[in-house]
Motif scaffolding. Sequence first.
Motif, PDB file in Angstrom:
ATOM      1  N   THR A  74      27.056  52.726   0.240  1.00  0.00           N
ATOM      2  CA  THR A  74      25.835  52.991   1.004  1.00  0.00           C
ATOM      3  C   THR A  74      24.618  52.423   0.282  1.00  0.00           C
ATOM      4  OG1 THR A  74      26.790  55.012   1.941  1.00  0.00           O
ATOM      5  CG2 THR A  74      24.398  54.789   2.036  1.00  0.00           C
ATOM      6  N   LEU A  75      24.570  52.571  -1.029  1.00  0.00           N
ATOM      7  CA  LEU A  75      23.473  51.982  -1.809  1.00  0.00           C
ATOM      8  C   LEU A  75      23.476  50.459  -1.678  1.00  0.00           C
ATOM      9  CD1 LEU A  75      23.674  54.160  -5.045  1.00  0.00           C
ATOM     10  CD2 LEU A  75      21.904  54.246  -3.274  1.00  0.00           C
ATOM     11  N   ALA A  76      24.674  49.872  -1.646  1.00  0.00           N
ATOM     12  CA  ALA A  76      24.769  48.427  -1.460  1.00  0.00           C
ATOM     13  C   ALA A  76      24.225  48.022  -0.094  1.00  0.00           C
ATOM     14  CB  ALA A  76      26.228  47.979  -1.607  1.00  0.00           C
ATOM     15  N   ILE A 133      34.036  40.764   0.643  1.00  0.00           N
ATOM     16  CA  ILE A 133      32.610  40.890   0.952  1.00  0.00           C
ATOM     17  C   ILE A 133      31.764  40.619  -0.288  1.00  0.00           C
ATOM     18  CG2 ILE A 133      30.819  42.515   1.662  1.00  0.00           C
ATOM     19  CD1 ILE A 133      32.585  41.492   3.928  1.00  0.00           C
ATOM     20  N   LEU A 134      32.236  41.091  -1.443  1.00  0.00           N
ATOM     21  CA  LEU A 134      31.508  40.836  -2.691  1.00  0.00           C
ATOM     22  C   LEU A 134      31.443  39.343  -2.985  1.00  0.00           C
ATOM     23  CD1 LEU A 134      30.149  41.655  -5.328  1.00  0.00           C
ATOM     24  CD2 LEU A 134      32.431  42.057  -6.298  1.00  0.00           C
ATOM     25  N   LEU A 156      32.181  59.142  -4.679  1.00  0.00           N
ATOM     26  CA  LEU A 156      31.203  58.315  -5.382  1.00  0.00           C
ATOM     27  C   LEU A 156      31.187  56.897  -4.811  1.00  0.00           C
ATOM     28  CD1 LEU A 156      29.163  58.016  -7.662  1.00  0.00           C
ATOM     29  CD2 LEU A 156      31.048  57.518  -9.227  1.00  0.00           C
ATOM     30  N   SER A 157      32.371  56.378  -4.449  1.00  0.00           N
ATOM     31  CA  SER A 157      32.423  55.031  -3.879  1.00  0.00           C
ATOM     32  C   SER A 157      31.732  54.982  -2.523  1.00  0.00           C
ATOM     33  CB  SER A 157      33.873  54.567  -3.749  1.00  0.00           C
ATOM     34  OG  SER A 157      34.557  55.259  -2.716  1.00  0.00           O
ATOM     35  N   ASN A 205      24.974  43.086  -4.995  1.00  0.00           N
ATOM     36  CA  ASN A 205      26.156  42.634  -5.717  1.00  0.00           C
ATOM     37  C   ASN A 205      26.632  43.669  -6.733  1.00  0.00           C
ATOM     38  OD1 ASN A 205      26.003  40.225  -4.297  1.00  0.00           O
ATOM     39  ND2 ASN A 205      24.874  39.157  -5.906  1.00  0.00           N
ATOM     40  N   ALA A 206      25.684  44.302  -7.401  1.00  0.00           N
ATOM     41  CA  ALA A 206      26.043  45.280  -8.428  1.00  0.00           C
ATOM     42  C   ALA A 206      26.735  46.490  -7.813  1.00  0.00           C
ATOM     43  CB  ALA A 206      24.791  45.715  -9.193  1.00  0.00           C
ATOM     44  N   TRP A 207      26.165  47.039  -6.738  1.00  0.00           N
ATOM     45  CA  TRP A 207      26.758  48.219  -6.120  1.00  0.00           C
ATOM     46  C   TRP A 207      28.090  47.899  -5.452  1.00  0.00           C
ATOM     47  CZ3 TRP A 207      25.395  52.374  -8.136  1.00  0.00           C
ATOM     48  CH2 TRP A 207      24.077  52.694  -8.421  1.00  0.00           C
TER      49      TRP A 207
END
Length: 290
Positions: free
Chosen positions: A172-174, A249-250, A166-167, A187-189
Motif C-alpha cells: 500500500t505504501l508503494a 512489477i518491481l 506487514l506486506s 521501488n523500495a517498498w
Amino acid sequence: MASKDIYFVPESSKWPIVGSLALFTLFAGSAMLLNQSPNAKYVFIVGIAAVIYMFAGWFSNVIAESLAGKYNKQVDISFRMGMGWFILSEVMFFAAFFGALFYARVLSVPWLGGEGSGAVTHQFLWPAFKASWPMSVMPDSTNFTVYKDIVPAFGLPAVNTLILLLSGVTVTLAHWALKKAQRNYLNAWLAVTVALGGLFVYFQATEYHHAYTELSLKLNSGIFGSTFYLLTGFHGFHVTMGAVMLAVILLRSLKGHFTKNEHFAFEAVAWYWHFVDVVWLGLFVFVYWL
C-alpha cells in the motif's frame, strides 16, 4: 495511440494454446510424481519450463502493447473487470475448501460421535468413536486415535501472519508512492514486499518440514491432514505466484514503466496480494487457532 472510441483487439496469439499445453504437461508431471511413475520428474520439469516460457512470452507481449499506447479507457475497464472476476473465482475456490473444513468439524465428526442424526451410525458402526478435533486417523470398530500434536498457532503461523499483514502495508505504501510519482520510494517498498513474500514461503516450507518429519502429519493423515495441506498448500502456492508477480512489477518499475495515472498492472497485483492476505487470516483462525 489508441482512440478512446475504438476498442483495441489484439492480433491472433499462440499463447492460449501454449498455456494449455504447458499446464497440462505440468499437471501430468505432478500426478506422475505423486504416483511415483518412472521419468515423472522429467515431465514435471518440462511442464515448469513450459509454464515459465508461456508467462514470460505472454507478459512481454502485453507489456509491449501497453507501452505502445494501444490500450485506452475501455480496455482499462475490461482489465479491471477481468481481474475482479478472477479474484471472485479465487474466493469461490477457497470457499469450497473452507466449506469442507466446516462440514468436517461442525457436522460430520459430531455426527460420527453420536450427536443429532448420527446416533444410529455411532451405535452400530463406531460405538467407541469420540468426536474430537483434530482427527488424523480414520476410525474403525476396534481402534480409534486422534491427532493431538498439531502445529501451534502462535509459532511460525503467527509469525507468517505478521509478515503477510506487514506486506499488505508495504504494498500500500508503494501504491501511495506511485500515485505521488515518488519512484525511489515505490521501488523500495516493492522490494520490501517481495522480500516479505519470499520470507513467508520460506517459513511455510520450514513449517511443512517440521510437521512432516517430527509430527508425522501427512496428506493422508485423515481429514485433518487433508484439509490442512490442501488449504495451506494452495495458499502457499498463491503467495508464491503473488511474489513472482510483484517481482515482475518491481522490475518494470525499475525500468520506469508506470506513471501516477496509468498503472493498472500494479493495482491488479496489489488486489491479488490483499486477497492472499485476507485468505491467510481465515486460515490462521480456522485451521491453526480454533
